[in-house]
Design an enzyme around this catalytic site. Sequence first.
Site, PDB file in Angstrom:
ATOM      1  N   SER A 123       0.796  -1.231   0.000  1.00 29.48           N
ATOM      2  CA  SER A 123       0.000   0.000   0.000  1.00 29.48           C
ATOM      3  C   SER A 123       0.823   1.274   0.000  1.00 29.48           C
ATOM      4  O   SER A 123       0.359   2.306  -0.463  1.00 29.48           O
ATOM      5  CB  SER A 123      -0.949   0.000   1.189  1.00 29.48           C
ATOM      6  OG  SER A 123      -0.241  -0.184   2.396  1.00 29.48           O
ATOM      7  N   HIS A 137      -5.537  -4.019  -1.760  1.00 29.37           N
ATOM      8  CA  HIS A 137      -5.376  -2.941  -2.746  1.00 29.37           C
ATOM      9  C   HIS A 137      -5.437  -3.459  -4.181  1.00 29.37           C
ATOM     10  O   HIS A 137      -5.150  -2.710  -5.117  1.00 29.37           O
ATOM     11  CB  HIS A 137      -4.050  -2.206  -2.528  1.00 29.37           C
ATOM     12  CG  HIS A 137      -4.102  -1.277  -1.364  1.00 29.37           C
ATOM     13  ND1 HIS A 137      -4.619  -0.004  -1.432  1.00 29.37           N
ATOM     14  CD2 HIS A 137      -3.734  -1.466  -0.074  1.00 29.37           C
ATOM     15  CE1 HIS A 137      -4.552   0.570  -0.245  1.00 29.37           C
ATOM     16  NE2 HIS A 137      -4.012  -0.290   0.598  1.00 29.37           N
ATOM     17  N   LYS A 178     -12.380  -0.795   0.251  1.00 27.96           N
ATOM     18  CA  LYS A 178     -11.635  -0.022  -0.752  1.00 27.96           C
ATOM     19  C   LYS A 178     -12.414  -0.047  -2.082  1.00 27.96           C
ATOM     20  O   LYS A 178     -13.428   0.621  -2.186  1.00 27.96           O
ATOM     21  CB  LYS A 178     -10.208  -0.569  -0.866  1.00 27.96           C
ATOM     22  CG  LYS A 178      -9.438  -0.503   0.478  1.00 27.96           C
ATOM     23  CD  LYS A 178      -7.968  -0.778   0.300  1.00 27.96           C
ATOM     24  CE  LYS A 178      -7.264  -1.110   1.608  1.00 27.96           C
ATOM     25  NZ  LYS A 178      -7.241  -0.032   2.604  1.00 27.96           N
TER      26      LYS A 178
HETATM   27  C1  LIG Z   1      -3.019  -4.404   2.726  1.00 23.55           C
HETATM   28  C2  LIG Z   1      -4.112  -4.073   3.701  1.00 23.55           C
HETATM   29  N1  LIG Z   1      -4.611  -5.051   4.481  1.00 23.55           N
HETATM   30  C3  LIG Z   1      -5.577  -4.812   5.369  1.00 23.55           C
HETATM   31  C4  LIG Z   1      -6.103  -3.545   5.539  1.00 23.55           C
HETATM   32  C5  LIG Z   1      -7.177  -3.318   6.547  1.00 23.55           C
HETATM   33  O1  LIG Z   1      -8.409  -3.279   5.888  1.00 23.55           O
HETATM   34  P1  LIG Z   1      -9.728  -2.910   6.692  1.00 23.55           P
HETATM   35  O2  LIG Z   1      -9.893  -1.434   6.567  1.00 23.55           O
HETATM   36  O3  LIG Z   1     -10.813  -3.685   6.015  1.00 23.55           O
HETATM   37  O4  LIG Z   1      -9.517  -3.365   8.104  1.00 23.55           O
HETATM   38  C6  LIG Z   1      -5.630  -2.495   4.765  1.00 23.55           C
HETATM   39  C7  LIG Z   1      -6.171  -1.138   4.958  1.00 23.55           C
HETATM   40  O5  LIG Z   1      -5.552  -0.135   4.831  1.00 23.55           O
HETATM   41  C8  LIG Z   1      -4.598  -2.762   3.819  1.00 23.55           C
HETATM   42  O6  LIG Z   1      -4.106  -1.790   3.065  1.00 23.55           O
END
Ligand SMILES: Cc1ncc(COP(=O)(O)O)c(C=O)c1O
Length: 399
Positions: free
Chosen positions: A187, A215, A246
Amino acid sequence: MTSPLDARLGESLEQFRRDGVYKTLNYLEGPQAARACMEGRGEVIILSSNNYLGLSTEPEVVQAGHEGLDRFGAGTASVRFICGTFTIHRDLERALAKLVGTAASLSFASCWNANEALPATLLGEQDIVLSDALNHASIIDALRLAKAITKCSGVVFEHNNLSDLDTKLTAAKDRRVKMVITDGVFSMEGAIADLPGLLEICRKHQAVLVVDDSHATGVLGDTGRGTAEHHGVFGEIDIITSTLGKALGGAAGGFVAGSAELCDYLTQRSRPQLFSNALPCSVAAGALAAVEFLQAHPERVRTLRENTRYFRGRLTELGFKPMAGETPIIPVVIGDTAAAIRMSQLLLEEGVFVTGFGYPVVPRGAARVRCQISAAHTRDDLDESLAAFRKVGVKLGLI
Ligand SMILES: Cc1ncc(COP(=O)(O)O)c(C=O)c1O
């Protein structure tokens, strides 16, 4: 009277302000579209959102959320196995499994929860997890939790470094389960994991490959089915986790996708399932509509890709050096955290909302502003954003 704890926190907050790293929350007064209304500022272009496909305001998705609310009520009022499971959860989970190419899936209140559930539920003292050095914070914390709860071992391998992973898996050859975890798209960099390479190494060592595709779901691959589709290995990944917060409408929620046994076991044993409410039905209904929309409109994914290519190309022509890549995450490394935050403030003054990220989210000295492109951006949105980057870049002596 201020408690000793509050006094200490207050001092730290003051220090954040002095260091120029204090984060200000900006309030939006309406929906988060390509342009949004920011309290006290008016219209701004949002260039910092995970709303990759623009589905957070897609009428079909919003309407489905309304219908979910009308049909199922405000909440689940319970954890899944007591009385918090609704048919919409099952419909959503079937659709998600089909989307990402697995036999089954299980929804969670967030992908953070899904990641936390995974190693802490599945592993034991004889097992080991190998995690990419740049994995998301939710994976890092999931491993910390798993090590504390199950006494499994944890090892970090160098970012996207297959030979380091190979060496570490060789050293772990006597472990019962070897679980390799990677982000599909990282990310903070926008880098894409080398899934074919990871699959080869995992097969060689009989390791389980877990990909957090938060992502990439709805973003990568010709039809938005994620990093596996992008790399031509769709249907081959053992376990996928992803978010509904997202590209898939952007509301909230996450899921684990894999075999039927895996999802059943997590239903039986994972603590976020057993001790926390299920995803609200209105959110599940919106997410299901987002999956259906994506399947009916693969052209949205193409628009996202074209917008990304356009913005990245023009930004480079202006003299910026965005990190190389092909995802809609386009980071511009500034260096110092305070400088990155200053740049994002100046961009906001020009009407463009882009967040600056510094240590500890990214390594020291590699603070950045991170642009995120959406299929909802029009050429005007992108051109106005580029004009703001030009103005601010010149002002800060960056271009
Ligand atoms: C790679 C990744 N995994 C998990 C998450 C967490 O997602 P959630 O908002 O559904 O908890 C994010 C959120 O930024 C993320 O970028």
